[in-house]
Write a protein that holds these residues in place. Sequence first.
Motif, PDB file in Angstrom:
ATOM      1  N   ILE A  16       0.845  -1.205   0.000  1.00 22.78           N
ATOM      2  CA  ILE A  16       0.000   0.000   0.000  1.00 22.78           C
ATOM      3  C   ILE A  16       0.877   1.250   0.000  1.00 22.78           C
ATOM      4  O   ILE A  16       0.676   2.183  -0.773  1.00 22.78           O
ATOM      5  CB  ILE A  16      -0.967  -0.002   1.210  1.00 22.78           C
ATOM      6  N   LEU A  17       1.906   1.242   0.848  1.00 23.21           N
ATOM      7  CA  LEU A  17       2.825   2.389   0.916  1.00 23.21           C
ATOM      8  C   LEU A  17       3.503   2.607  -0.432  1.00 23.21           C
ATOM      9  O   LEU A  17       3.629   3.726  -0.904  1.00 23.21           O
ATOM     10  CB  LEU A  17       3.893   2.156   1.992  1.00 23.21           C
ATOM     11  N   MET A  18       3.931   1.491  -1.061  1.00 21.44           N
ATOM     12  CA  MET A  18       4.615   1.605  -2.341  1.00 21.44           C
ATOM     13  C   MET A  18       3.706   2.200  -3.403  1.00 21.44           C
ATOM     14  O   MET A  18       4.098   3.100  -4.121  1.00 21.44           O
ATOM     15  CB  MET A  18       5.081   0.223  -2.824  1.00 21.44           C
ATOM     16  N   SER A  19       2.459   1.693  -3.460  1.00 23.47           N
ATOM     17  CA  SER A  19       1.591   2.192  -4.513  1.00 23.47           C
ATOM     18  C   SER A  19       1.174   3.634  -4.229  1.00 23.47           C
ATOM     19  O   SER A  19       0.992   4.419  -5.149  1.00 23.47           O
ATOM     20  CB  SER A  19       0.363   1.291  -4.691  1.00 23.47           C
ATOM     21  N   ALA A  20       1.103   3.970  -2.954  1.00 24.22           N
ATOM     22  CA  ALA A  20       0.757   5.353  -2.612  1.00 24.22           C
ATOM     23  C   ALA A  20       1.856   6.303  -3.065  1.00 24.22           C
ATOM     24  O   ALA A  20       1.588   7.410  -3.514  1.00 24.22           O
ATOM     25  CB  ALA A  20       0.548   5.479  -1.115  1.00 24.22           C
ATOM     26  N   SER A  21       3.098   5.857  -2.969  1.00 26.58           N
ATOM     27  CA  SER A  21       4.197   6.793  -3.233  1.00 26.58           C
ATOM     28  C   SER A  21       4.634   6.789  -4.682  1.00 26.58           C
ATOM     29  O   SER A  21       5.050   7.810  -5.193  1.00 26.58           O
ATOM     30  CB  SER A  21       5.388   6.458  -2.341  1.00 26.58           C
ATOM     31  N   CYS A  22       4.535   5.650  -5.351  1.00 27.85           N
ATOM     32  CA  CYS A  22       5.164   5.632  -6.680  1.00 27.85           C
ATOM     33  C   CYS A  22       4.531   4.640  -7.638  1.00 27.85           C
ATOM     34  O   CYS A  22       5.179   4.165  -8.551  1.00 27.85           O
ATOM     35  CB  CYS A  22       6.649   5.347  -6.546  1.00 27.85           C
ATOM     36  N   GLY A  23       3.290   4.315  -7.435  1.00 25.00           N
ATOM     37  CA  GLY A  23       2.622   3.429  -8.361  1.00 25.00           C
ATOM     38  C   GLY A  23       3.221   2.029  -8.356  1.00 25.00           C
ATOM     39  O   GLY A  23       2.996   1.242  -9.273  1.00 25.00           O
ATOM     40  N   GLY A  24       3.995   1.716  -7.336  1.00 27.11           N
ATOM     41  CA  GLY A  24       4.535   0.373  -7.183  1.00 27.11           C
ATOM     42  C   GLY A  24       5.691   0.048  -8.113  1.00 27.11           C
ATOM     43  O   GLY A  24       6.145  -1.081  -8.179  1.00 27.11           O
ATOM     44  N   LYS A  25       6.171   1.038  -8.846  1.00 28.03           N
ATOM     45  CA  LYS A  25       7.232   0.761  -9.816  1.00 28.03           C
ATOM     46  C   LYS A  25       8.602   0.650  -9.155  1.00 28.03           C
ATOM     47  O   LYS A  25       9.457  -0.093  -9.585  1.00 28.03           O
ATOM     48  CB  LYS A  25       7.268   1.851 -10.885  1.00 28.03           C
ATOM     49  N   GLU A  27      11.225   0.611  -5.517  1.00 28.15           N
ATOM     50  CA  GLU A  27      11.334   0.318  -4.097  1.00 28.15           C
ATOM     51  C   GLU A  27      11.048   1.620  -3.348  1.00 28.15           C
ATOM     52  O   GLU A  27      11.374   2.693  -3.822  1.00 28.15           O
ATOM     53  CB  GLU A  27      12.763  -0.115  -3.768  1.00 28.15           C
ATOM     54  N   SER A  28      10.451   1.503  -2.169  1.00 26.78           N
ATOM     55  CA  SER A  28      10.245   2.725  -1.404  1.00 26.78           C
ATOM     56  C   SER A  28      11.012   2.623  -0.094  1.00 26.78           C
ATOM     57  O   SER A  28      11.415   1.565   0.329  1.00 26.78           O
ATOM     58  CB  SER A  28       8.760   2.943  -1.129  1.00 26.78           C
ATOM     59  N   ARG A  29      11.232   3.748   0.512  1.00 32.73           N
ATOM     60  CA  ARG A  29      11.836   3.748   1.830  1.00 32.73           C
ATOM     61  C   ARG A  29      11.263   4.901   2.633  1.00 32.73           C
ATOM     62  O   ARG A  29      10.730   5.861   2.084  1.00 32.73           O
ATOM     63  CB  ARG A  29      13.360   3.860   1.729  1.00 32.73           C
ATOM     64  N   ARG A  30      11.389   4.771   3.924  1.00 30.44           N
ATOM     65  CA  ARG A  30      10.896   5.829   4.788  1.00 30.44           C
ATOM     66  C   ARG A  30      12.015   6.831   5.010  1.00 30.44           C
ATOM     67  O   ARG A  30      13.158   6.440   5.220  1.00 30.44           O
ATOM     68  CB  ARG A  30      10.510   5.231   6.135  1.00 30.44           C
ATOM     69  N   GLU A  31      11.699   8.091   4.925  1.00 26.26           N
ATOM     70  CA  GLU A  31      12.707   9.127   5.124  1.00 26.26           C
ATOM     71  C   GLU A  31      12.232   9.970   6.303  1.00 26.26           C
ATOM     72  O   GLU A  31      11.060  10.310   6.384  1.00 26.26           O
ATOM     73  CB  GLU A  31      12.747   9.980   3.855  1.00 26.26           C
ATOM     74  N   THR A  32      13.155  10.260   7.212  1.00 29.75           N
ATOM     75  CA  THR A  32      12.780  11.141   8.312  1.00 29.75           C
ATOM     76  C   THR A  32      13.154  12.557   7.931  1.00 29.75           C
ATOM     77  O   THR A  32      14.291  12.832   7.568  1.00 29.75           O
ATOM     78  CB  THR A  32      13.497  10.730   9.613  1.00 29.75           C
ATOM     79  N   THR A  33      12.185  13.438   7.988  1.00 34.37           N
ATOM     80  CA  THR A  33      12.440  14.824   7.588  1.00 34.37           C
ATOM     81  C   THR A  33      13.105  15.571   8.749  1.00 34.37           C
ATOM     82  O   THR A  33      13.114  15.087   9.880  1.00 34.37           O
ATOM     83  CB  THR A  33      11.124  15.550   7.221  1.00 34.37           C
ATOM     84  N   THR A  34      13.654  16.739   8.453  1.00 35.25           N
ATOM     85  CA  THR A  34      14.301  17.534   9.509  1.00 35.25           C
ATOM     86  C   THR A  34      13.300  17.945  10.573  1.00 35.25           C
ATOM     87  O   THR A  34      13.646  18.190  11.709  1.00 35.25           O
ATOM     88  CB  THR A  34      14.994  18.800   8.943  1.00 35.25           C
ATOM     89  N   VAL A  41       9.267   7.824   0.442  1.00 38.96           N
ATOM     90  CA  VAL A  41       9.739   8.275  -0.863  1.00 38.96           C
ATOM     91  C   VAL A  41      10.304   7.091  -1.630  1.00 38.96           C
ATOM     92  O   VAL A  41      10.712   6.097  -1.036  1.00 38.96           O
ATOM     93  CB  VAL A  41      10.823   9.379  -0.733  1.00 38.96           C
ATOM     94  N   ALA A  42      10.303   7.231  -2.948  1.00 41.09           N
ATOM     95  CA  ALA A  42      10.818   6.150  -3.777  1.00 41.09           C
ATOM     96  C   ALA A  42      12.337   6.106  -3.704  1.00 41.09           C
ATOM     97  O   ALA A  42      12.995   7.135  -3.578  1.00 41.09           O
ATOM     98  CB  ALA A  42      10.369   6.348  -5.211  1.00 41.09           C
ATOM     99  N   TYR A 263       7.629  13.479  -3.447  1.00 42.18           N
ATOM    100  CA  TYR A 263       8.177  14.820  -3.202  1.00 42.18           C
ATOM    101  C   TYR A 263       7.197  15.947  -3.558  1.00 42.18           C
ATOM    102  O   TYR A 263       7.606  17.067  -3.880  1.00 42.18           O
ATOM    103  CB  TYR A 263       9.498  14.992  -3.972  1.00 42.18           C
ATOM    104  N   GLY A 264       5.918  15.640  -3.454  1.00 46.10           N
ATOM    105  CA  GLY A 264       4.900  16.647  -3.748  1.00 46.10           C
ATOM    106  C   GLY A 264       4.967  17.859  -2.836  1.00 46.10           C
ATOM    107  O   GLY A 264       4.534  18.946  -3.204  1.00 46.10           O
TER     108      GLY A 264
END
Length: 337
Positions: A16-25, A27-34, A41-42, A263-264
Amino acid sequence: MVRNKLTLLPCLMSLILMSASCGGKNESRRETTTEGETRVVAETPFSADSAYAAVAHQVAFGPRVPGSEAHKRCATFLSAELTRHGLDVIEQPMTLTAYDGTRLECVNIIGRYRPEASERILLFAHWDTRPYADAESDPAKWRTPIDGANDGGSGVGVLLEIGRLLQTKGLREGLGVDIIFFDAEDYGVPQFAEYDGDTEKTWGLGAQYWAKNPHTPDYRADLGILLDMVGGEGAAFYREYFSQESAGRAVTEVWQTAHDLGYGSYFHNAVGGGLVDDHVFVIRHRRIPCLDIVDYDPARTTGFPATWHTLDDTMEHISRETLQAVGSTVWTVLTKK
Ligand code: AHN
Ligand code: ZN
């Protein structure tokens, strides 16, 4: 059954996370923002650490003001880096005249990937830095050159990393790329000077020269992408007006790609003001459709980031996340071409 369900759940979650972020194309990873939030993000091969190091390396030379020793040494570094990445490097030396008549010894630095390919994308950024901190409130600081970590350094840093990826990952057969580092973008007439002429012409001197004297006669590319101030913390990229006019479909493609990668929050899907930047001269004189990815928000007082043309444009305000957002986006756009 129960065990199956339990093992399935995390897999479903990540799907679900993958398809939410990049259409599943990708690999995704979690990024911690400042800000301490997490964002999905993909994963792309673009390394923000490498880009960051390339920005820091430029800044360490000191301000890269045309005519300075730091400027000369940085030019040598940039040529050597493009060569190290297996690109075919052309230096275009030129003597330019600044708004105040100062003669500037300058050089545009060009790195070619598959020079023989007729389908081409042009990626560019300016590599010089501003001789004046003329956006400072204290007039005593106006004539001090700035570090230009963001303004100058960041675009070049991202493109050096893209250059490395061209060598290590490559692009589909038949597609070529030119990376151009333009000189003397930022020697435009300062806010404190009296000037009668056309101020527009005092910016982007290196790009103006190249657009009228390209490194190969009748140089053409299908699209140009300019990176300007792409490393600042909390950057906001709007659909810049002249980009929209010249390459609207490509703007949509880039902004959509950024959104798909996660990165919207950096790439705002709204039209921004028009900006006289290097792309304007490439559009005007070479008739190449170009877009400008530039930290420019029409809602802010100057339109530009707070550090713009101040002594605060330093490494301290460079964000790896911003470099990652732009680098991943541009790299993904190239791989989709
Ligand atoms: C103007 O201020 C009219 N153009 C400058 C664009 C720019 C300066 N980008 C970075 N520094
Ligand atoms: Zn500037």
